[in-house]
Design an enzyme around this catalytic site. Structure first.
Site, PDB file in Angstrom:
ATOM      1  N   GLY A  20       1.018  -1.110   0.015  1.00 18.67           N
ATOM      2  CA  GLY A  20      -0.139  -0.099  -0.073  1.00 18.67           C
ATOM      3  C   GLY A  20       0.852   1.047   0.007  1.00 18.67           C
ATOM      4  O   GLY A  20       0.588   2.145  -0.713  1.00 18.67           O
ATOM      5  N   ARG A  24       7.048   2.005   0.873  1.00 15.55           N
ATOM      6  CA  ARG A  24       7.458   0.488   1.019  1.00 15.55           C
ATOM      7  C   ARG A  24       7.890  -0.244  -0.239  1.00 15.55           C
ATOM      8  O   ARG A  24       8.690  -1.057  -0.226  1.00 15.55           O
ATOM      9  CB  ARG A  24       6.433  -0.189   1.888  1.00 15.55           C
ATOM     10  CG  ARG A  24       6.806  -1.409   2.464  1.00 15.55           C
ATOM     11  CD  ARG A  24       5.600  -2.257   2.991  1.00 15.55           C
ATOM     12  NE  ARG A  24       5.381  -1.388   4.269  1.00 15.55           N
ATOM     13  CZ  ARG A  24       4.118  -1.216   4.825  1.00 15.55           C
ATOM     14  NH1 ARG A  24       3.038  -2.136   4.454  1.00 15.55           N
ATOM     15  NH2 ARG A  24       4.091  -0.615   5.926  1.00 15.55           N
ATOM     16  N   ARG A  43       1.855  10.902  -8.861  1.00 20.85           N
ATOM     17  CA  ARG A  43       1.122  11.048  -7.613  1.00 20.85           C
ATOM     18  C   ARG A  43       2.115  10.565  -6.643  1.00 20.85           C
ATOM     19  O   ARG A  43       1.473  10.388  -5.382  1.00 20.85           O
ATOM     20  CB  ARG A  43      -0.197  10.782  -7.649  1.00 20.85           C
ATOM     21  CG  ARG A  43      -0.996  11.385  -8.507  1.00 20.85           C
ATOM     22  CD  ARG A  43      -2.608  10.914  -8.286  1.00 20.85           C
ATOM     23  NE  ARG A  43      -3.481  11.617  -9.552  1.00 20.85           N
ATOM     24  CZ  ARG A  43      -4.829  12.012  -9.283  1.00 20.85           C
ATOM     25  NH1 ARG A  43      -5.521  11.504  -8.246  1.00 20.85           N
ATOM     26  NH2 ARG A  43      -5.621  12.326 -10.192  1.00 20.85           N
ATOM     27  N   ARG A  87      -0.666  -8.726  -3.050  1.00 15.06           N
ATOM     28  CA  ARG A  87      -0.574  -7.645  -2.129  1.00 15.06           C
ATOM     29  C   ARG A  87       0.458  -8.190  -1.032  1.00 15.06           C
ATOM     30  O   ARG A  87       0.333  -9.260  -0.451  1.00 15.06           O
ATOM     31  CB  ARG A  87      -2.087  -7.469  -1.606  1.00 15.06           C
ATOM     32  CG  ARG A  87      -2.089  -6.588  -0.131  1.00 15.06           C
ATOM     33  CD  ARG A  87      -3.250  -5.993   0.227  1.00 15.06           C
ATOM     34  NE  ARG A  87      -3.202  -5.572   1.251  1.00 15.06           N
ATOM     35  CZ  ARG A  87      -2.478  -4.457   2.149  1.00 15.06           C
ATOM     36  NH1 ARG A  87      -1.808  -3.908   1.357  1.00 15.06           N
ATOM     37  NH2 ARG A  87      -2.740  -4.505   3.412  1.00 15.06           N
ATOM     38  N   SER A  90       0.465  -4.920   5.601  1.00 14.10           N
ATOM     39  CA  SER A  90       0.523  -5.039   7.062  1.00 14.10           C
ATOM     40  C   SER A  90      -1.101  -5.511   7.519  1.00 14.10           C
ATOM     41  O   SER A  90      -1.944  -5.177   6.654  1.00 14.10           O
ATOM     42  CB  SER A  90       0.632  -3.796   8.015  1.00 14.10           C
ATOM     43  OG  SER A  90       0.175  -2.461   7.627  1.00 14.10           O
ATOM     44  N   ASP A 204      -0.252  -5.128  14.253  1.00 10.66           N
ATOM     45  CA  ASP A 204      -0.877  -4.625  15.477  1.00 10.66           C
ATOM     46  C   ASP A 204      -2.000  -5.652  15.722  1.00 10.66           C
ATOM     47  O   ASP A 204      -2.239  -6.643  15.002  1.00 10.66           O
ATOM     48  CB  ASP A 204      -1.485  -3.097  15.394  1.00 10.66           C
ATOM     49  CG  ASP A 204      -2.400  -3.213  14.257  1.00 10.66           C
ATOM     50  OD1 ASP A 204      -3.522  -3.326  14.381  1.00 10.66           O
ATOM     51  OD2 ASP A 204      -1.982  -2.847  12.964  1.00 10.66           O
ATOM     52  N   ARG A 217       8.513  -3.130  11.998  1.00 11.48           N
ATOM     53  CA  ARG A 217       7.584  -3.284  10.828  1.00 11.48           C
ATOM     54  C   ARG A 217       8.415  -3.590   9.779  1.00 11.48           C
ATOM     55  O   ARG A 217       8.147  -4.712   9.075  1.00 11.48           O
ATOM     56  CB  ARG A 217       6.702  -2.128  10.644  1.00 11.48           C
ATOM     57  CG  ARG A 217       5.444  -1.987  11.533  1.00 11.48           C
ATOM     58  CD  ARG A 217       4.576  -0.936  10.900  1.00 11.48           C
ATOM     59  NE  ARG A 217       3.410  -0.695  12.004  1.00 11.48           N
ATOM     60  CZ  ARG A 217       2.255  -0.286  11.613  1.00 11.48           C
ATOM     61  NH1 ARG A 217       1.807  -0.090  10.433  1.00 11.48           N
ATOM     62  NH2 ARG A 217       1.330  -0.065  12.373  1.00 11.48           N
TER      63      ARG A 217
END
Length: 235
Positions: A20, A24, A43, A87, A90, A204, A217
């Site tokens: 996402g 990353r 963008r 995908r 997290s 989380d 992470r």
């Protein structure tokens, strides 16, 4: 070149990993790919194409949420010929046995609503992963000594959810984790005849309130990315 992706024809690989976060995507490309080339920055949604073990792969950010993911998945498949979309992201655990840093392989993805929902009208479509990809990911994880959780997840269209009753029912019915993109990815891939899978890292926990910091992470996500790459090129 499309409205949202500036890559030229031929610059997107048939296999695409989709985090996402565009930063990353950059980290994953610089860490795992040989000679990664920036092919999209429209963008600020970075996309890189390079090689992993001599296999050509693109890592393209999808943005946050199903509407954003839907744009990139549609254009990658329709305009650039992507065949496999995984995908990497997290998720928040929803079961006591799912711990921080664990890997989750999403067999199915429930949702309240997705950008594809209008196509189905009264039908309650059940988005699911591509079975050969899922099986390959499980085998890749086993080869690394990792024991992922495999099952259903929940793709939410809201980050600040105010439906504790819904969370309770999903937990009661064994939903493993919550994230924000997989259900639409699975629907778009099914519509266009592509393969799709979500490989997730628990960052989380909804039941305990635990959470990884940003550094933890990043370190934890390496296993997830290696599993995704191994799975993509072993089928």
């Amino acid at each position: 070149m499309t409205i949202h992706i500036g890559a030229k024809p031929g610059e997107i690989a048939e296999t695409v990993l989709m985090p996402g976060d565009p930063l990353r995507a950059r980290w994953a490309a610089e860490t795992f790919l040989e000679d990664p080339e920036l092919v999209n920055d429209i963008r600020g949604m970075f996309g890189y194409t390079g090689h992993w073990k001599k296999q050509r792969v693109t890592i393209q950010g999808s943005g946050m949420g199903m509407p954003s993911l839907s744009i990139y998945a549609n254009e990658l498949i329709r305009d650039y010929g992507a065949k496999t979309l995984i995908r990497i992201g997290s998720c928040g655990a929803m079961q006591a046995q799912v711990k921080l840093r664990d890997v989750v392989l999403a067999m199915t993805a429930s949702s309240v609503n997705t950008p594809s929902s209008a196509l189905f009208r009264e039908l309650n479509f059940a988005p699911c992963a591509d079975w050969p990809l899922l099986r390959a990911a499980l085998q890749a994880a086993d080869g690394k000594g990792i024991f992922p959780h495999v099952g259903g997840i929940y793709s939410s269209d809201t980050f600040y959810d105010e439906r504790p009753d819904l969370i309770q029912q999903m937990t009661r019915h064994g939903v493993l984790a919550v994230e924000m993109e997989a259900a639409e990815l699975y629907a778009v891939a099914a519509r266009h005849g592509a393969r799709a899978l979500a490989v997730l890292t628990v960052s989380d926990h909804l039941l305990t309130g635990e959470a990884l910091d940003s550094d933890a992470r990043e370190r934890s996500f390496a296993d997830m990315i290696e599993i995704a790459l191994e799975a993509a090129f072993s089928i």
